[in-house]
Structures are given as C-alpha cells and as structure tokens.
Design an enzyme around this catalytic site. Structure first.
Site, PDB file in Angstrom:
ATOM      1  N   GLY A  57       8.637 105.989  72.428  1.00 11.60           N
ATOM      2  CA  GLY A  57       9.174 106.402  71.136  1.00 11.60           C
ATOM      3  C   GLY A  57       8.537 105.620  70.013  1.00 11.60           C
ATOM      4  O   GLY A  57       7.824 104.628  70.231  1.00 11.60           O
ATOM      5  N   THR A  58       8.807 106.059  68.806  1.00 13.83           N
ATOM      6  CA  THR A  58       8.227 105.438  67.625  1.00 13.83           C
ATOM      7  C   THR A  58       8.960 105.952  66.400  1.00 13.83           C
ATOM      8  O   THR A  58       9.808 106.847  66.486  1.00 13.83           O
ATOM      9  CB  THR A  58       6.725 105.757  67.515  1.00 13.83           C
ATOM     10  N   THR A  59       8.637 105.401  65.252  1.00 11.93           N
ATOM     11  CA  THR A  59       9.126 105.913  63.966  1.00 11.93           C
ATOM     12  C   THR A  59       7.962 105.938  62.993  1.00 11.93           C
ATOM     13  O   THR A  59       7.416 104.887  62.649  1.00 11.93           O
ATOM     14  CB  THR A  59      10.253 105.036  63.404  1.00 11.93           C
TER      15      THR A  59
END
Length: 291
Positions: free
Chosen positions: A49-51
């Site tokens: 995941g990441t933002t």
C-alpha cells in the site's frame, strides 16, 4: 579447450539490462500454461500500500506522497521515492508494484525523448498520458500493477491525468491513489480550492498525506512534496510524517463553547423575543402555525 569452442556456446551479455520489454505472449512460463492463469495460481500475493496524491490549482500542480515501501507485513524501505520525474515539465506519482512503476516510467521517458527528437518538441501531458495507457494496455491480465498520476505543464497550462495499467486514462483536478487514498480524499475534499495560494496548497498536501499515514498501516515514513510550475518541476521538501501529524494535532481548533454558540445561533433567530420581520410584498409563504 574452452566450452564455447566445442559447443559454439555464447554467454549472454548481462552487463546491462535490455531496454525492450518482452511481447505480451512472450513471458517465461512452464510449457502448456497460459500466462494469465499461471500468475493467478502461482503468483505472489503480497499486500502492499501507499498514499500518493496530486491536485491542480492556479499556480501549477502539486504532487505529494509518503516514502514507505511495504511487502506484506515487512517494511522494505522507509525512505523510497514515489514521485518520479519524466522530464523538466512532467513528473508522476507511483502506486502499485515498485518494479513495474520504475520500469514503465523508464520506458515512457525513452519514448518521449524519441518523439522530441523526431518532432522537435515534447508531447503534451495529455499525449504522454495516452501513450502510457496504450503501452500498458497491451499487458492487461498479466498481473501488471501500475497506478500513476501524471502532473505537468504544457502549452495549455497545468494538467493532471490518472493512468492505470489496464489502460484507464482520466483527466481531473484531484487524484489520490493507494491504500491511504480514502483518508487523503477526506482532507482534500474539505480544503481544496482552485484559487488557493501556493503556501495553502503546500499545507493542504502535507496535511492530507500526514493524516493518511496515521490511519493507514502501509503508509508512513516521510512526506515528499513536489510543485510543477510553468518553469518546470521543483522538489519542495521532505518532512517526517509523524512530526507533521503531531504538529497538526497541536494546532488550535474551535472550542466546545464556540461550537455550542454557533449551533444555538439559528435557534435564537426564531425566538419570540427577537425583532419581528414583516413579509416582503408578494411573499406567498404560509405562516408557521398553519404548516
């Protein structure tokens, strides 16, 4: 006698990677297997995941991202770079598989450079987005995972496009990609204005990523901030995400007394003790007692 003299064998040249990707049907899988079926059954299933976010406003395009690269429950790198420059007036955020993102940005950079040499000018941001979406769409179904926001400035002004590995290509003013994007959207939707100042845009991007890193376990590390202007992109800052979130929590907000006063203000306007207001001529609304 050397082996290559007997068998006419030549060692493969592994000194540098080939700039060419294999064809869509040329992936190395066991004989008799369809590549898509093989990857679905035997491919790795690692959560990641990441933002990342980007938004367009009157002074250019802002791109921001966290720096944590995760592989399942393991933090592979706490200080990775998720905003990749393509050329002086174009960069993109990366979300998905890190190797896929880096490879396709390398391919895009090469193709744009070749077009510049042939045509004498760089393609527009829209042209670069369409080119990337068409190239990746040929590998649909092969477990390719690339989700990117292309941020640039061309002859038409600031531009922002979202491109996904299945060939999706969308134009917009705000995009956030990754597992932390719902939290980032919550901040962006509440504070975004097209006519905001540069410092307001910086503060909004930092606040959105910092809040997302606090709520999303797969996002964290630091907050990278980029600004694409008419003169080119600029690397603004890298700030620790936890420090940013701690500072945001210490900012003064509306107190309980002020909130109660604001909630009670509309009720006082309708009390009998207040001044009476005569209906305007032609006002056909019924009195409250008859409703």
């Amino acid at each position: 006698m050397a082996l290559q003299d007997v068998c006419k064998w030549q060692a493969p040249d592994t000194r540098e990677a080939s700039p060419h990707l294999p064809q869509a049907g040329g992936w190395a899988v066991p004989q008799g297997w369809d590549p898509q079926t093989f990857l679905q059954i035997h491919g790795p299933r690692l959560a990641h995941g990441t933002t990342t976010l980007a938004f367009r406003f009157r002074h250019g395009v802002i791109a921001a991202a966290d720096t944590r690269s995760s592989c399942g429950d393991y933090v592979a790198c706490p200080a990775s770079r998720k905003v990749i420059p393509v050329h002086r007036h174009l960069l993109g955020t990366t979300s998905g598989t890190s190797a896929d993102c880096v490879t396709w940005y390398r391919v895009l950079r090469r193709e744009l450079r070749l077009r510049e040499l042939r045509e004498g000018q760089l393609p527009s941001v829209a042209g670069a987005a369409r080119l990337l979406s068409v190239m990746m769409s040929r590998y649909r179904g092969l477990d390719l995972c690339v989700a990117t926001a292309l941020c640039g400035w061309d002859r038409s002004g600031p531009a922002l496009f979202y491109v996904y590995s299945d060939g999706t290509c969308l134009q917009g003013d705000i995009f956030s990609v990754g597992s932390g994007s719902p939290y980032a959207y919550g901040v962006l939707d509440g504070g975004y204005r097209y006519d905001m100042s540069t410092q307001e845009a910086y503060a909004l991007a930092r606040r959105a990523v910092a809040h997302a890193t606090h709520r999303d376990a797969y996002s964290g590390g630091s907050v990278d901030l980029f600004h694409v202007r008419e003169s080119g992109w600029e690397y603004v800052s890298r700030n620790d995400a936890w420090v940013l979130y701690s500072e945001l929590r210490e900012l003064p907000g509306p107190g309980p007394e002020q909130e109660r006063e604001e909630e009670a203000t509309p009720d006082r306007a309708g009390e009998g003790g207040g001044p009476s207001v005569a209906p305007a001529p032609g006002d056909l609304r019924m009195p409250a007692e008859t409703l």
